[in-house]
Write a protein that holds these residues in place. Structure first.
Motif, short mmCIF file in Angstrom:
data_model
loop_
_atom_site.label_atom_id
_atom_site.label_comp_id
_atom_site.label_asym_id
_atom_site.label_seq_id
_atom_site.Cartn_x
_atom_site.Cartn_y
_atom_site.Cartn_z
N LEU A 182 -8.61 94.40 -75.28
CA LEU A 182 -8.58 95.51 -76.22
C LEU A 182 -9.15 95.02 -77.55
O LEU A 182 -8.53 94.21 -78.24
N ASP A 183 -10.32 95.52 -77.91
CA ASP A 183 -11.03 94.98 -79.05
C ASP A 183 -10.91 95.87 -80.29
O ASP A 183 -11.12 97.07 -80.22
N GLY A 184 -10.56 95.26 -81.42
CA GLY A 184 -10.66 95.90 -82.72
C GLY A 184 -9.58 96.87 -83.09
O GLY A 184 -9.86 98.01 -83.44
N PHE A 185 -8.31 96.41 -83.09
CA PHE A 185 -7.24 97.31 -83.54
C PHE A 185 -7.44 97.68 -85.00
O PHE A 185 -7.10 98.80 -85.42
N ASP A 186 -7.98 96.78 -85.81
CA ASP A 186 -8.19 97.07 -87.23
C ASP A 186 -9.22 98.17 -87.44
O ASP A 186 -9.29 98.76 -88.53
N GLU A 187 -10.03 98.47 -86.42
CA GLU A 187 -11.04 99.52 -86.54
C GLU A 187 -10.51 100.89 -86.13
O GLU A 187 -11.24 101.87 -86.12
N VAL A 188 -9.24 100.95 -85.77
CA VAL A 188 -8.58 102.22 -85.50
C VAL A 188 -8.16 102.84 -86.83
O VAL A 188 -7.62 102.14 -87.69
N ALA A 189 -8.41 104.13 -87.00
CA ALA A 189 -8.03 104.80 -88.24
C ALA A 189 -6.53 104.66 -88.47
O ALA A 189 -5.74 104.66 -87.53
N GLU A 190 -6.15 104.54 -89.75
CA GLU A 190 -4.73 104.35 -90.08
C GLU A 190 -3.86 105.46 -89.50
O GLU A 190 -2.74 105.22 -89.07
N SER A 191 -4.39 106.69 -89.49
CA SER A 191 -3.61 107.81 -88.97
C SER A 191 -3.37 107.71 -87.47
O SER A 191 -2.49 108.38 -86.94
N GLN A 192 -4.16 106.87 -86.79
CA GLN A 192 -4.04 106.75 -85.34
C GLN A 192 -3.35 105.47 -84.90
O GLN A 192 -3.04 105.30 -83.72
N ARG A 193 -3.12 104.55 -85.83
CA ARG A 193 -2.64 103.22 -85.45
C ARG A 193 -1.27 103.26 -84.79
O ARG A 193 -1.02 102.53 -83.83
N ASN A 194 -0.38 104.09 -85.30
CA ASN A 194 0.95 104.16 -84.70
C ASN A 194 0.87 104.63 -83.25
O ASN A 194 1.47 104.05 -82.35
N GLN A 195 0.10 105.71 -83.03
CA GLN A 195 -0.02 106.27 -81.68
C GLN A 195 -0.72 105.30 -80.73
O GLN A 195 -0.31 105.14 -79.58
N VAL A 196 -1.78 104.64 -81.22
CA VAL A 196 -2.48 103.67 -80.38
C VAL A 196 -1.58 102.48 -80.06
O VAL A 196 -1.57 101.97 -78.93
N SER A 197 -0.80 102.03 -81.05
CA SER A 197 0.14 100.93 -80.81
C SER A 197 1.11 101.28 -79.70
O SER A 197 1.35 100.49 -78.78
N GLN A 198 1.69 102.47 -79.79
CA GLN A 198 2.67 102.88 -78.79
C GLN A 198 2.04 103.01 -77.41
O GLN A 198 2.66 102.67 -76.39
#
Length: 773
Positions: free
Chosen positions: A297-313
């Protein structure tokens, strides 16, 4: 000859077939039911006809039984037939599933998938500087060196002390690990099957995952000795920037696909050739369930802040569903701080900057690849190819290695900047490399917008200055709006206005300009479908800085530092670097107590610094400058906020070694840490804790526990004795850190030591002894 179609009243063939089956079934049932009755009945009639009464009386019970059988068997046979039919369907279904598995095995669908995944990782595509058909990843990749960061939990990834003994001690303190060292351990050490790879921008995180994928997809892992002991896995490389909106849809009630569906429905069709075939149903799920998948899984920092929580989960849930498979996540340290549920990942490594042997190896391999590509029958004249490649590589290496070019030596530790420098040098083999970053970025812009296209005999869409001016406008607008990506629609509208403003020919349409910028200049890249950004954030910062200088002479720019320090940090440095007289701007930063930033501006400018200002920064009133730098730490200690003081100590020290918050220190960095700053921090801790806390206190206790100040780990016995003394360990267990005056002597500072705690203690204690015996 073709047969005539059936008439309008003819029943369908399928109905006729079903009718025949039904009649056949009825005849079979009738035979089974009435055969006994037919035999006994005929005999009874015969006996009556011949008046053989005795035989007729004897035969009569048999005829009655046969009649009963006929009635009983009707219901019996119908029910048996019905249940047998259902059971036959079940058995047939099971049999066909076994047949399908046999055919799947024989067809080897993974081979087709791996071929598609291989095609996607053939080239050395680095941040927009790809060299199609020239630079192959296998030819130029230089193994990255990693250092282990320990187990993850809590804010900023601080390591849990109680997990110390569960880590693989053979890796403690090493900063030369490769990703294959860790992959060899995933079956024995489950922590390595949930791995985070952190590094700053341009340090090769994506390239590393592409290398892993290519090595597995080409079966090199199974064939080459260097991969011995690495488990056989099927790689799945997912760019989170590409799939983030699929995983985390805007509709909060919508549910993103699970991992098997994401792989088969979204990922595979996007791979080269992946849309030409379908994998068997359930293939991805079976692969993940059995633990044969390596999910990258490449580039978590490139996920928009509004999406980071949902992508993390989402990531956490997939790891729970498929516990046997291996998961790796890459991110910049700052971005990973926003990951929700860090305890889902069990281990962290950091990518180390290129050392001299690495960047030299890259330059040599790069030029061999270039020379081979441009020469006919190069394989037959490999000696000539290598000789010419070494000649050009040595010219570049000599410049970088020159004592007066220490700035270049720093730049080439970053793989992205190294790639840029090498590209620049290829088109100017006899040229002298720029000394400062601003000059280098400008040279690269001129290279990408003019020299390189001309060398390829590609027509320029606009003169270099006009093309760059449009990019400057775009960069400043994005910088002001604090975004790094722009939609295709927004970009086309922007270019339409910009081209109109420059009075460009009507033949240059916005879509044509966009295509040229992406395909020829490569300064803009399409990261996601119809979403674009600069090939590297540094170009956005640089071009915005140039536009600010040309438009407003920097009025108000320094005030932005107070509003959004991290966002404008790079832009301010590159802006000051272009000023004919940078002294007022640097003085303005000092006045705003941005002394770290002022130092970096001085390092990046080629212009003369006013001696008085230089003395403020470096000599006669250095204590005043240091007070400004350590003001926050002193305030925290004064007010008794020991937790914030602990973290501020870390922030000061991590910036001193040129890293971002979230990074760990290496032993080498602590062993060479500037004495003046280390002593200043220790003095503040001693002063406001009445001698209870500080690095000097920890050093003294460490020696009393039997440790030698040689920078080496003294062994578990001495180390545990030390941890008991300062309260990090109690009753054979790790108790962590507490912030209060009641904590044992030497308990703090702690935060700067996190990571390989035992080795950080050894290194820092040894350094302090050298600074103050």
């Amino acid at each position: 000859m073709t047969s005539s179609p059936p008439g309008p009243n003819a029943p369908p063939t399928q109905n006729k077939s079903n009718l025949d089956n039904q009649w056949g079934q009825k005849i079979l049932y009738a035979m089974l039911r009435f055969t006994p009755l037919g035999g006994s009945g005929l005999a009874l009639v015969s006996f009556f006809k011949d008046q053989e009464w005795a035989q007729a009386v004897l035969m009569f019970p048999f005829a009655v039984v046969a009649a009963i059988w006929a009635g009983y068997s009707k219901a019996f046979l119908e029910e048996v037939g019905k249940q047998s039919e259902d059971r036959g369907k079940d058995h047939a279904s099971g049999f066909m599933k076994r047949v399908d598995r046999v055919f799947v095995t024989l067809a080897k669908p993974e081979s087709k998938y791996l071929e598609c995944q291989r095609r996607d990782c053939v080239y050395n595509d680095i941040e927009g500087y790809e060299q199609r058909n020239v630079l192959l990843l296998r030819d130029v990749f230089v193994p990255l060196k990693l250092t282990q960061g320990g187990l993850e939990s809590g804010p900023m990834g601080s390591r849990r002390l109680e997990e110390l003994d569960k880590l693989d001690h053979q890796f403690f303190g090493r900063d030369d690990l490769t990703i294959w060292d860790l992959l060899r351990q995933v079956r024995k050490r489950p922590a390595y099957a949930r791995l985070v790879i952190q590094a700053n921008g341009g340090f090769g995180k994506t390239t590393l995952l592409r290398h892993i994928t290519y090595s597995y997809a080409t079966k090199r892992v199974e064939k080459l000795e260097q991969f011995k002991g690495v488990p056989k896995l099927v790689p799945v490389l997912l760019y989170l920037r590409k799939w983030r909106s699929v995983i985390a849809p805007e509709d909060t009630e919508a549910v993103g696909p699970d991992l098997p569906e994401l792989i088969t429905k979204y990922h595979l069709p996007e791979l080269p050739g992946g849309d030409s075939f379908q994998m068997p149903g359930g293939w991805a799920k079976e692969l993940l369930t059995k633990g044969n998948a390596l999910v990258l899984l490449d580039g978590f920092d490139e996920v928009a802040e509004s999406q980071r929580n949902q992508v993390s989960q989402w990531i956490n849930s997939q790891m729970r569903k498929y516990p046997k498979s291996v998961f790796m996540l890459t991110s910049r340290p700052g971005g990973y701080q926003h990951y929700q549920g860090k305890d889902s990942f069990k281990s962290t490594v950091f990518v180390q900057p290129f050392k001299k042997d690495q960047w030299k190896s890259f330059i040599r391999q790069w030029y061999v690849c270039q020379e081979r590509a441009r020469r006919v029958n190069s394989e037959e004249n490999l000696t000539t190819v290598k000789a010419e490649a070494n000649k050009k590589a040595n010219q570049l290496i000599k410049q970088i290695d020159a004592p007066e070019r220490s700035d270049l030596a720093d730049m080439v530790t970053n793989p992205l900047l190294l790639n840029m420098i090498t590209t620049w040098h290829q088109f100017r083999p006899g040229g002298k490399l720029p000394r400062y970053r601003a000059e280098l970025y400008q040279s690269i812009c001129e290279l990408q917008l003019g020299s390189r296209p001309e060398a390829k005999q590609v027509e320029l869409i606009l003169p270099v200055k006009e093309s760059q001016r449009i990019l400057q406008w775009l960069a400043l607008k994005m910088q002001t709006r604090e975004v790094t990506q722009v939609s295709e629609t927004g970009l086309l509208n922007f270019f339409a206005e910009a081209l109109k403003g420059l009075d460009c020919p009507e033949t240059i349409k916005p879509d044509r300009f966009l295509a040229w910028m992406c395909q020829v200049s490569e300064l803009l890249v399409e990261r996601n479908t119809q979403e674009y950004e600069f090939s590297h954030r540094s170009f956005q910062s640089y071009l915005a800085a140039v536009e600010i200088g040309q438009r407003s002479k920097g009025k108000g720019l320094l005030d932005q530092w107070n509003k959004k320090q991290d966002w404008w940090h790079e832009t301010i440095i590159l802006y000051v670097a272009q000023l004919d007289n940078p002294n007022p701007a640097i003085q303005g930063l000092v006045d705003r107590k941005a002394v770290d930033l002022a130092y970096k501006c001085v390092q990046e400018t080629s212009k003369r610094i006013d001696p008085k200002l230089q003395s403020v920064l470096n000599s006669s009133v250095k204590a005043q400058v240091q007070d400004l730098r350590f003001e926050a730490l002193e305030n925290y200690l004064k007010t008794g906020d020991l937790e914030q003081a602990d973290q501020e100590t870390y922030r000061l020290m991590i910036k001193t070694v040129g890293k971002e918050e979230g990074d760990y220190f290496t032993e080498e960095e602590l062993l060479n840490f500037p004495c003046e700053e280390l002593l200043r921090i220790d003095d503040l801790w001693l002063k406001y804790s009445n001698g209870k806390f500080g690095f000097s206190v920890q050093k003294q206790i460490y020696v009393e526990c039997g440790a030698k100040l040689d920078g080496k780990y003294p062994g578990q016995k001495i180390y545990y004795r030390f941890c008991y003394r300062i309260g990090w360990r109690n009753n054979s267990s790790w108790v962590g850190v507490t912030y209060g005056t009641q904590s044992p002597t030497g308990h703090l500072p702690y935060f700067v030591l996190r990571g390989h705690l035992h080795l950080r203690v050894s290194s820092l204690a040894s350094r302090f002894a050298n600074c103050k015996p």
